[in-house]
Design a protein around this motif. Sequence first.
Motif, mmCIF file in Angstrom:
data_model
loop_
_atom_site.group_PDB
_atom_site.id
_atom_site.type_symbol
_atom_site.label_atom_id
_atom_site.label_comp_id
_atom_site.label_asym_id
_atom_site.label_seq_id
_atom_site.Cartn_x
_atom_site.Cartn_y
_atom_site.Cartn_z
ATOM 1 N N GLY A 217 12.687 -5.775 4.253
ATOM 2 C CA GLY A 217 11.231 -5.670 4.148
ATOM 3 C C GLY A 217 10.813 -4.650 3.120
ATOM 4 N N MET B 89 4.123 6.801 11.677
ATOM 5 C CA MET B 89 3.783 5.698 10.780
ATOM 6 C C MET B 89 4.656 5.858 9.530
ATOM 7 N N TYR B 90 4.541 4.890 8.630
ATOM 8 C CA TYR B 90 5.270 4.976 7.368
ATOM 9 C C TYR B 90 4.656 6.054 6.476
ATOM 10 N N TYR C 207 12.451 0.254 11.115
ATOM 11 C CA TYR C 207 11.602 -0.625 10.297
ATOM 12 C C TYR C 207 10.118 -0.300 10.455
ATOM 13 N N ARG C 208 9.722 0.153 11.648
ATOM 14 C CA ARG C 208 8.298 0.427 11.891
ATOM 15 C C ARG C 208 7.947 1.907 11.777
ATOM 16 N N HIS C 209 8.964 2.735 11.508
ATOM 17 C CA HIS C 209 8.725 4.144 11.192
ATOM 18 C C HIS C 209 7.958 4.868 12.305
ATOM 19 N N PRO D 1 -3.065 -16.077 8.691
ATOM 20 C CA PRO D 1 -3.360 -14.639 8.546
ATOM 21 C C PRO D 1 -2.239 -13.803 9.144
ATOM 22 N N LYS D 2 -1.947 -12.687 8.508
ATOM 23 C CA LYS D 2 -0.902 -11.805 9.045
ATOM 24 C C LYS D 2 -1.426 -10.379 9.141
ATOM 25 N N ILE D 3 -0.658 -9.565 9.831
ATOM 26 C CA ILE D 3 -1.004 -8.144 9.943
ATOM 27 C C ILE D 3 -0.846 -7.523 8.564
ATOM 28 N N PRO D 4 -1.827 -6.766 8.093
ATOM 29 C CA PRO D 4 -1.695 -6.181 6.755
ATOM 30 C C PRO D 4 -0.568 -5.154 6.679
ATOM 31 N N ARG D 5 -0.085 -4.973 5.473
ATOM 32 C CA ARG D 5 1.004 -4.012 5.224
ATOM 33 C C ARG D 5 0.563 -2.582 5.555
ATOM 34 N N ASN D 6 1.562 -1.745 5.764
ATOM 35 C CA ASN D 6 1.297 -0.330 6.003
ATOM 36 C C ASN D 6 0.325 -0.191 7.167
ATOM 37 N N PRO D 7 0.381 0.857 7.886
ATOM 38 C CA PRO D 7 1.367 1.946 7.789
ATOM 39 C C PRO D 7 2.566 1.714 8.710
ATOM 40 N N LEU D 8 2.796 0.459 9.092
ATOM 41 C CA LEU D 8 3.931 0.173 9.966
ATOM 42 C C LEU D 8 4.894 -0.788 9.295
ATOM 43 N N GLY D 9 4.970 -0.726 7.985
ATOM 44 C CA GLY D 9 5.891 -1.587 7.256
ATOM 45 C C GLY D 9 5.267 -2.944 6.980
ATOM 46 N N ARG D 10 6.126 -3.849 6.586
ATOM 47 C CA ARG D 10 5.675 -5.168 6.166
ATOM 48 C C ARG D 10 5.742 -6.181 7.298
ATOM 49 N N PHE D 11 4.865 -7.143 7.228
ATOM 50 C CA PHE D 11 4.895 -8.301 8.128
ATOM 51 C C PHE D 11 4.935 -9.552 7.264
ATOM 52 N N TYR D 12 5.653 -10.547 7.740
ATOM 53 C CA TYR D 12 5.834 -11.744 6.918
ATOM 54 C C TYR D 12 4.687 -12.728 7.093
ATOM 55 N N ARG E 3 -8.272 -10.759 12.232
ATOM 56 C CA ARG E 3 -7.933 -12.182 12.123
ATOM 57 C C ARG E 3 -6.476 -12.459 12.509
ATOM 58 N N ALA E 4 -5.687 -11.406 12.641
ATOM 59 C CA ALA E 4 -4.242 -11.617 12.790
ATOM 60 C C ALA E 4 -3.796 -11.506 14.248
ATOM 61 N N TYR F 9 -5.359 5.776 9.335
ATOM 62 C CA TYR F 9 -5.142 4.969 8.132
ATOM 63 C C TYR F 9 -5.968 3.679 8.212
#
Lengths: 332, 467
Positions: free
Chosen positions: B64, A19-20, A312-314, B191-202, A283-284, A270
Amino acid sequence: MLTTVAAGRVFDYSYCIGMYGMSGQGFWSPQDFAFGSDGVIYVISRGVEEIGQRITRVTWDHEFLGQFGANGSGDGQFIWPRSLDLDQAGNVYASDDYLHRISVFDSEGGFLSAWGEAGSGDGQLNGPSGIAFDSNDNLFVVDSHNSRVQEFTKEGKFLGKWGSQGTGDGELNMPWGICVDREDNVYVADWKNNRVQKFTPDGKFLVKFCGNDKGVGDLHGPTGVAVDSEGDVYVTDWGNHRLQVYGPDGKFVTTLVGDAQQPSPWTQTYIDANPDIIKARRRADLEPEWRFHRPVAVNVDSQDRIVILESYRHRLQIYNKEKEYEEHSLNL
Amino acid sequence: MPHQEDIALMAHLMRRAGFGAHREELEARVAKGYEATVEELLHPEEQPAIDEDILYRFFPGYEGALGPPINQAEWVYRMINTSRPLEEKMALFWHQLFATGNSKVDNPPELTQQIAMFREHGLGSFRDLLVELAKSPAMIYWLDNNGNHADAINENWGRELMELFALGVGNYSEDDIKEASRAFTGWTIAPKIPRNPLGRFYWNFEYKPEDHDDGEKHFLGHTGNFNGEDIIDILVDQPASPKFLSRHLYNFFVADEPQVPAWDITPPGDPAAIEMLVNAYVESNYDIRSMLRVLFNSDFFKNARFARVKSPAELVVGTARMAGNYNAPRPGFNMLAMECNWQGQELLNPPSVESWHTGPEWIDGGALVRRVNYAANLMGNIDLPGIKSVIARIKAQGNLPPADLVAACLDAIGPLDVSEATHGELLAQAQDGGELRWDTEEDQTKSEQRIGILLSLISASRDYQFA
């Protein structure tokens, strides 16, 4: 699809690691990895600007063993860490494409030495990128801005070179990753030329991997390359966010796009600790999370497990190449 | 040899429509011609874009970006290295006008997406740009349109769209705000996937018809079952719209105007110029490129040299371009971004939706010290490639008396006009060393150092603060 069947091969998604993390458990813009002994995987993180540069030691079953290296230009430090490989003694070699040098550590991360000098002469480096040992424990270094591959002893003594700037067979344009197969043939990810080239150990061009004239199997900015026990070739297609698989002759086999539907244990911990995140995830559409984003390096272990690293996804995604797969009944 | 006045005019154009240019580039552009250069600038799509593969190969963390200053550094890299200076300058213009800040959005990649949208649409139709803005997830979140529902409106976006983005104060009523807000109900973010722990999502824009108020609206004298795009169609046809936009363009590209909140009580400094731009807007069907063509080719623009205080981004980027040490990936772009922050312009994080106060208000005691130290350090570093080039140009003129040395330095990094007082200080410094000589190795070393000191002094002057 968790299982991909193509051209007589079966690739079965297994699990993911990582993970990051700015430091400690996690990776940050990881660029390369290598398998050590006793189930240890070494992952090199680029970080961003002055933070996050390090090599992480992690096991196949997610145990974080520690990290070494930091930002800087002193012994054992990195500015732009790029690639790593291990010699037969288990020492860790890491390239830095800003400092134009190779740093050497013992298997626990103790700094041993560094070599490399900026320039374009024999043995000099300009943006060293991928590195890989051959069976003689000599090190091939992708000398990226010099558009060539150089071979060194472990101590950094220049042995040979090949390649020049261009688009013809045997020519290179900002090459990135490299690997060596069981016959010591060398595969180079010819990044700006959107192809992988295979060479004999002394640099004679053999075959290229770049898809066909209809665009099937194309590459955009290939970064990493690996070969399995049957000669199949795996290429991280960085610009297209996928893994391309080719047969030994260069014929395209299939594409893998990432299947990490189950978060790694680190990631799950996490998530579990953050109720708001659990709620938001419900919801996503989670599919973007499963897929490769900037796959940057690939390795195949002795059991033909195919491991892909995503910058990018670590994280690392792991596939098994199934040899005893029985086709399921289609009318289930 | 190009005429000195042509060089000075081209330097002016490139400071305003871009981030400045080296003497070699200025000479090439003069040879091409002023109007041809304006056309080139107005058509960035004909020049190569930034190579994002190179950018993300060497700065994987820029893609990102998880937080500032990394996302700011990415933009600074683009501003310094672009072959499309006006495209980048327009992105900065729109960012200043449609101020959207990370302090609330807390999503650097999404703000970067908004800037990319400005690059894509920033020279096209004002109407289309406003539609894109209304769909920008960063803007939707920034001005709460995700909380604007059919049965409970939130007026934030509707109000600022008129007050700060398209019309200006005094050109609409409170009822118009409510009706516009009703029309934008259902314009939200998926709705989007929340940030961390796999980086950012737009984020992605999402229109929810079930959350849109389908009733009849009365807006600025029009009646109908309006949706958001209808509101924008009406807005861009209001007489106030081109006046407001023209004044912003004038303030950004021509000369400092009073701060925006004073515009409803303070007339423009040059009403005739505004009228020319308004006419261009009307005649071209809201086309920004057409307005800028008129602007850059006008006498009011050509005569407005050094009439604007450089924004921190202009000062930081322009100086770095001149010094020439950031024209490829290398560590340190984050420090340039931080420099903008320290000088008072946090890119991608303006202080509020009213944006930055510009002109003289860029400068206070602390900001001035930062501006001077930053510019003087870079311009005085004779090891940097851009400064070496300046030295080579001056050296080619042979031995020079002090007054000619000052003139040569001002010419090489501008041409830059300075006040009598500044010129006197520079001359006094130059006279201290006597004639600039290149006869011996010792002379050369000393002369290079003297040029570095003079360049440092020039960049520390009051005059250098103006574009």
